[in-house]
Motif scaffolding. Structure first.
Motif, PDB file in Angstrom:
ATOM      1  N   VAL A  94     -35.202  24.368 -44.748  1.00  0.00           N
ATOM      2  CA  VAL A  94     -35.960  23.600 -43.756  1.00  0.00           C
ATOM      3  C   VAL A  94     -35.099  23.170 -42.572  1.00  0.00           C
ATOM      4  N   VAL A  95     -33.781  23.237 -42.737  1.00  0.00           N
ATOM      5  CA  VAL A  95     -32.860  22.891 -41.661  1.00  0.00           C
ATOM      6  C   VAL A  95     -31.916  24.066 -41.411  1.00  0.00           C
ATOM      7  N   GLY A  96     -31.741  24.415 -40.145  1.00  0.00           N
ATOM      8  CA  GLY A  96     -30.777  25.440 -39.763  1.00  0.00           C
ATOM      9  C   GLY A  96     -29.697  24.823 -38.894  1.00  0.00           C
ATOM     10  N   ILE A  97     -28.460  25.261 -39.095  1.00  0.00           N
ATOM     11  CA  ILE A  97     -27.329  24.731 -38.331  1.00  0.00           C
ATOM     12  C   ILE A  97     -26.576  25.895 -37.688  1.00  0.00           C
ATOM     13  N   THR A  98     -26.293  25.776 -36.403  1.00  0.00           N
ATOM     14  CA  THR A  98     -25.477  26.770 -35.706  1.00  0.00           C
ATOM     15  C   THR A  98     -24.106  26.170 -35.439  1.00  0.00           C
ATOM     16  N   CYS A  99     -23.077  26.805 -35.974  1.00  0.00           N
ATOM     17  CA  CYS A  99     -21.705  26.304 -35.842  1.00  0.00           C
ATOM     18  C   CYS A  99     -21.037  26.925 -34.613  1.00  0.00           C
TER      19      CYS A  99
ATOM     20  N   ARG B 116     -35.330  33.097 -34.153  1.00  0.00           N
ATOM     21  CA  ARG B 116     -36.634  33.602 -34.600  1.00  0.00           C
ATOM     22  C   ARG B 116     -36.620  33.854 -36.104  1.00  0.00           C
ATOM     23  N   LEU B 117     -35.504  34.353 -36.578  1.00  0.00           N
ATOM     24  CA  LEU B 117     -35.379  34.607 -38.015  1.00  0.00           C
ATOM     25  C   LEU B 117     -35.401  33.291 -38.789  1.00  0.00           C
ATOM     26  N   MET B 118     -34.728  32.254 -38.249  1.00  0.00           N
ATOM     27  CA  MET B 118     -34.783  30.943 -38.899  1.00  0.00           C
ATOM     28  C   MET B 118     -36.220  30.451 -39.013  1.00  0.00           C
ATOM     29  N   LYS B 119     -37.000  30.654 -37.958  1.00  0.00           N
ATOM     30  CA  LYS B 119     -38.412  30.249 -37.994  1.00  0.00           C
ATOM     31  C   LYS B 119     -39.141  30.977 -39.114  1.00  0.00           C
TER      32      LYS B 119
ATOM     33  N   ASN C 258     -41.642  26.084 -31.880  1.00  0.00           N
ATOM     34  CA  ASN C 258     -42.001  24.747 -32.360  1.00  0.00           C
ATOM     35  C   ASN C 258     -41.043  24.238 -33.428  1.00  0.00           C
ATOM     36  N   ILE C 259     -39.769  24.516 -33.257  1.00  0.00           N
ATOM     37  CA  ILE C 259     -38.714  23.977 -34.127  1.00  0.00           C
ATOM     38  C   ILE C 259     -38.124  22.749 -33.441  1.00  0.00           C
ATOM     39  N   ARG C 260     -37.921  21.673 -34.193  1.00  0.00           N
ATOM     40  CA  ARG C 260     -37.280  20.475 -33.646  1.00  0.00           C
ATOM     41  C   ARG C 260     -35.808  20.770 -33.383  1.00  0.00           C
ATOM     42  N   VAL C 261     -35.261  20.147 -32.331  1.00  0.00           N
ATOM     43  CA  VAL C 261     -33.905  20.476 -31.892  1.00  0.00           C
ATOM     44  C   VAL C 261     -33.030  19.230 -31.799  1.00  0.00           C
ATOM     45  N   PHE C 262     -31.828  19.355 -32.374  1.00  0.00           N
ATOM     46  CA  PHE C 262     -30.754  18.392 -32.127  1.00  0.00           C
ATOM     47  C   PHE C 262     -29.534  19.207 -31.726  1.00  0.00           C
ATOM     48  N   ALA C 263     -28.905  18.855 -30.618  1.00  0.00           N
ATOM     49  CA  ALA C 263     -27.758  19.617 -30.128  1.00  0.00           C
ATOM     50  C   ALA C 263     -26.580  18.686 -29.865  1.00  0.00           C
TER      51      ALA C 263
ATOM     52  N   VAL D 251     -37.430  27.363 -41.367  1.00  0.00           N
ATOM     53  CA  VAL D 251     -36.692  26.263 -40.727  1.00  0.00           C
ATOM     54  C   VAL D 251     -37.618  25.468 -39.807  1.00  0.00           C
ATOM     55  N   GLU D 252     -37.575  24.150 -39.951  1.00  0.00           N
ATOM     56  CA  GLU D 252     -38.378  23.247 -39.128  1.00  0.00           C
ATOM     57  C   GLU D 252     -37.536  22.482 -38.120  1.00  0.00           C
ATOM     58  N   THR D 253     -36.243  22.305 -38.434  1.00  0.00           N
ATOM     59  CA  THR D 253     -35.320  21.579 -37.556  1.00  0.00           C
ATOM     60  C   THR D 253     -34.039  22.376 -37.415  1.00  0.00           C
ATOM     61  N   ILE D 254     -33.560  22.512 -36.189  1.00  0.00           N
ATOM     62  CA  ILE D 254     -32.307  23.224 -35.961  1.00  0.00           C
ATOM     63  C   ILE D 254     -31.300  22.264 -35.336  1.00  0.00           C
ATOM     64  N   ILE D 255     -30.079  22.320 -35.863  1.00  0.00           N
ATOM     65  CA  ILE D 255     -28.968  21.534 -35.327  1.00  0.00           C
ATOM     66  C   ILE D 255     -27.971  22.518 -34.724  1.00  0.00           C
TER      67      ILE D 255
END
Length: 320
Positions: free
Chosen positions: A29-34, A108-111, A243-248, A115-119
């Motif tokens: 439900v959460v994806g993180i990009t490092c 797109r793959l995370m969706k 429509n994924i929530r975003v925190f950056a 995944v609902e929220t991406i950091i």
């Protein structure tokens, strides 16, 4: 490549991952990009169960070629009996030669994965004189210079199965997640235990891979940008389209040079040695090694803040 083709490619990549990833790690439900130097976030994931898949094994997935970016998907848990998460350990960039559309296939793959929220984390140069190397900046807006010029990840036929033709971006950076992050930072007592500060600011996206000139930095600052970098914004745009929530979150790894620098007819440099001239013009020059070093120095704080935020999201938004 149009967005309809991208939808098909995301579906094929999803089919591959579903066969490789253990069932208990499906539907993160959460994806993180490092970002650069921040791959240590992967250390927050429990040793079991976990699954690592190199980008090069995933159909249609663009490879990561930049030093400091491992180039793999990591599926795992932060805590037992909680929803799984997925991490991009290293990202892909437009400047590597990929199209602006292909570098957003991971989002797109995370969706498709659930995944609902991406950091999204990144390393960035500071344009704001109040920021110091090592500070963290929560993004609350961006300036998409490439997009204003037509290099846009949503250009072409709209992928209707992902989102609307004309997505709004005025609400791109989730206010609730930003509020939570500030509260969590305060709970860590970072204001008394460390000189590292947490800000909010605007990110300017540039194509790269060359660092910005002095004049370009002054332009970006005059536009209202606080930090500048070569990633993140295409991912944010596609995330919001899905429509994924975003925190950056940006880590300040260097201070951009805003002053004009010495002129060739400056009286003060006449008669100077070649070595002195070199020192004068090289002052403040950015390099990738300092970016990675700053990332390593800040890794513990970034991991702790992001880890707490993810745990908060999983506990409050997806309580079992």
């Amino acid at each position: 490549m149009d967005n309809t083709t991208l939808s098909q490619q995301a579906a094929e990549a999803l089919t591959y991952l579903q066969k490789k990833v253990p069932a208990e790690l499906h539907e993160p439900v959460v994806g993180i990009t490092c970002g650069s130097g921040l791959s240590g976030l992967a250390e927050s994931v429990l040793p079991e169960p976990r699954c690592e898949i190199p980008y090069t094994d995933i159909p249609h997935f663009p490879p990561s070629t930049v030093h400091g970016h491992a180039g793999k998907f990591l599926f795992g848990l932060l805590e037992l009996n909680k929803k799984p998460i997925v991490l991009m350990v290293g990202r892909v960039h437009y400047y590597e030669g990929h199209s602006i559309q292909s570098i957003t296939i991971p989002v797109r793959l995370m969706k498709r994965l659930g995944v609902e929220t991406i950091i999204v984390t990144n390393a960035a140069g500071s344009l704001n004189p109040d920021y110091s190397v090592g500070d963290l900046v929560i993004l609350n807006d961006h300036i998409n210079l490439a997009g204003l010029a037509g290099i846009h990840p949503l250009r072409g036929p709209n992928a209707d199965d992902f989102g609307t033709r004309f997505p709004a971006l005025s609400d791109a950076y989730d206010l609730d997640l930003r509020r939570r992050a500030h509260q969590l930072w305060k709970s860590l007592g970072r204001g008394t235990k460390s000189t590292r500060r947490l800000h909010e600011g605007v990110y300017a996206f540039v194509g790269g891979p060359s660092y910005e000139t002095r004049a370009e930095c002054r332009i970006l600052r005059s536009f209202g940008a606080d930090v500048v970098g070569m990633s993140t914004v295409p991912e944010i745009i596609v995330a919001r389209h899905c429509n994924i929530r975003v925190f950056a979150l940006s880590l300040v790894t260097n201070n951009a040079v805003l002053e004009a620098g010495p002129r060739g007819d400056d009286i003060a440099i006449q008669g100077s040695s070649a070595q002195d001239l070199y020192k004068a013009i090289e002052k403040g020059k950015a390099n990738h090694e300092e970016v990675l070093a700053a990332g390593q120095n800040a890794a513990a704080d970034v991991q702790q803040l992001v880890g707490l935020l993810v745990r908060d999201i999983l506990s409050t938004d997806h309580a079992h």
